[in-house]
Design a protein around this motif. Structure first.
Motif, short mmCIF file in Angstrom:
data_model
loop_
_atom_site.label_atom_id
_atom_site.label_comp_id
_atom_site.label_asym_id
_atom_site.label_seq_id
_atom_site.Cartn_x
_atom_site.Cartn_y
_atom_site.Cartn_z
N LYS A 24 0.36 8.18 7.58
CA LYS A 24 -0.20 7.61 8.80
C LYS A 24 0.83 7.49 9.92
CE LYS A 24 -4.28 6.10 7.07
NZ LYS A 24 -4.80 7.20 6.34
N LYS A 25 2.05 7.08 9.57
CA LYS A 25 3.05 6.93 10.64
C LYS A 25 4.38 7.52 10.19
CE LYS A 25 4.48 2.33 9.19
NZ LYS A 25 4.75 0.99 9.60
N LYS A 26 5.16 7.85 11.14
CA LYS A 26 6.45 8.44 10.88
C LYS A 26 7.44 7.32 10.52
CE LYS A 26 9.59 11.76 12.92
NZ LYS A 26 9.90 12.55 14.09
N ALA A 27 8.35 7.59 9.60
CA ALA A 27 9.34 6.60 9.18
C ALA A 27 10.28 6.29 10.36
CB ALA A 27 10.14 7.11 7.99
N VAL A 28 10.52 5.02 10.59
CA VAL A 28 11.38 4.59 11.68
C VAL A 28 12.77 4.37 11.12
CG1 VAL A 28 11.74 2.82 13.43
CG2 VAL A 28 9.42 3.48 12.80
N HIS A 29 13.76 5.02 11.72
CA HIS A 29 15.14 4.88 11.29
C HIS A 29 15.80 3.77 12.09
CE1 HIS A 29 14.88 8.48 8.89
NE2 HIS A 29 14.35 9.12 9.92
N LYS A 30 16.72 3.05 11.42
CA LYS A 30 17.43 1.97 12.09
C LYS A 30 18.38 2.55 13.14
CE LYS A 30 17.64 -1.59 8.58
NZ LYS A 30 18.53 -2.44 7.81
N THR A 31 18.48 1.85 14.23
CA THR A 31 19.42 2.26 15.27
C THR A 31 20.65 1.38 15.19
OG1 THR A 31 18.41 0.77 16.87
CG2 THR A 31 17.55 3.02 16.77
#
Length: 154
Positions: A24-31
């Protein structure tokens, strides 16, 4: 677009094999900003305060190199014995850093400054870091010799 390219793109989106749903959604990487926020909260917990007005920080290493920070953000907590220096750094040789630090000052000004601070450790001669053995011999002359045996009760 051709069909092969579309099928290849669709294949990379699936989480399982054929017949599974697409994610459903793209994995969010930590900034790095989240890491910075975590660091700042830990520093705040230690009671670190910002020290304004520092133009340059030099950290000397044992291999005769120095790490130079120009206009850094310096924070300190005396109680926690913690000092934080952040900013862009440059690697320099120790001689180059010392030459830049003392440029524009005369030898008399350097001697006067070292005299006020008690000299630099490890430097011999009149600058204050002379032989400690000579100082110990002078101190021994002032102490009188002990007379009698103090181990036996009277």
């Amino acid at each position: 677009m051709n069909v092969e390219k579309l099928q290849k793109m669709a294949g990379t989106v699936r989480t399982g094999g054929k017949g599974t749903v697409r994610r459903k959604k793209k994995a969010v990487h930590k900034t790095s900003s989240t890491d910075e926020k975590k660091l700042q909260t830990q520093l705040k917990r230690l009671g670190v305060n910002t020290i304004p007005g520092i133009e340059e920080v030099l950290l000397f290493n044992e291999d005769n190199t120095a790490l130079s920070f120009i206009n850094p953000k310096v924070q300190a907590s005396i109680a926690a014995n913690t000092y934080v220096v952040s900013g862009t750094s440059q690697q320099k040789s120790a001689q180059e850093a010392m030459a830049a630090m003392f440029s524009g000052t005369s030898i008399q000004q350097l001697m006067a400054q070292m005299g006020m601070q008690g000299g630099l450790p490890g430097m011999g001669g009149a600058m204050g870091g002379g032989d400690e053995e000579e100082e110990d011999e002078d101190e021994d002359d002032d102490v009188p010799e002990l007379v009698g045996n103090f181990d036996q009760p009277e």
